[in-house]
Write an enzyme that holds these catalytic residues in place. Structure first.
Site: not given
Ligand code: CMP
Length: 139
Positions: A9, A49, A57, A85, A91, A102, A112, A115, A126
């Site tokens: 990211k 997304y 968010f 993963r 996450t 992460r 984070n 992805h 994807e």
């Molecule tokens: P990712 O694995 O890219 O999938 C969805 C993304 O949304 C996740 O990683 C985070 O970057 C973001 N995300 C998930 N939950 C939250 C949250 N509670 N607040 C802000 N961002 C979030």
């Protein structure tokens, strides 16, 4: 063999963690089947997304994902989805196990570092979002 879509990211690219993250990917035994530096538009991020569009968010996530360059990768391994993963960790970097990507490179639940696809159907969507069939066909 299975393929998954990985993204390094914008936060991790800006912090110059691309090399370290690629080293972990290769060290874990993944084959890199395709790789591109991408700059997502806001619309690109919203399309990627779309499954999260009702989440609170969504706006901030898509702004962040379109804020700078990112690296998209097609990774291949047995059980690539689960394995990637596991290597990324939870996450929320604060909840991720020690030694995960992460935990080591993420700054917050949104910023984070990486992805990964969460299931075979999302991996297919994807991978196709970033790579044309022809780019993956010969590898
Ligand atoms: P990712 O694995 O890219 O999938 C969805 C993304 O949304 C996740 O990683 C985070 O970057 C973001 N995300 C998930 N939950 C939250 C949250 N509670 N607040 C802000 N961002 C979030």
């Amino acid at each position: 063999m299975e393929r998954t879509l990985a993204i390094i990211k914008p936060d991790a690219v800006a912090a110059q963690h691309v090399g370290a993250i690629l080293q972990r990917i290769e060290g874990a035994g993944f084959e890199i089947r395709a790789m591109r530096l991408v700059r997502l538009s806001r619309a690109d991020a919203e399309g990627f997304y779309a499954v999260h569009r009702e989440r609170p968010f969504f706006g901030s996530l898509t702004a962040f994902m379109s804020s700078g360059p990112a690296v998209a990768l097609a990774l291949e391994a047995p059980e690539a989805i689960r394995k990637w993963r596991e290597l990324m960790g939870a996450t929320d970097p604060a909840k991720a196990d020690a030694g995960t990507i992460r935990r080591d490179f993420g700054g917050s639940i949104e910023h984070n570092a990486t992805h990964g696809s969460d299931a075979p159907e999302t991996a297919a969507f994807e991978l196709a979002y970033f790579f044309a069939g022809v780019e993956l066909a010969g590898t």
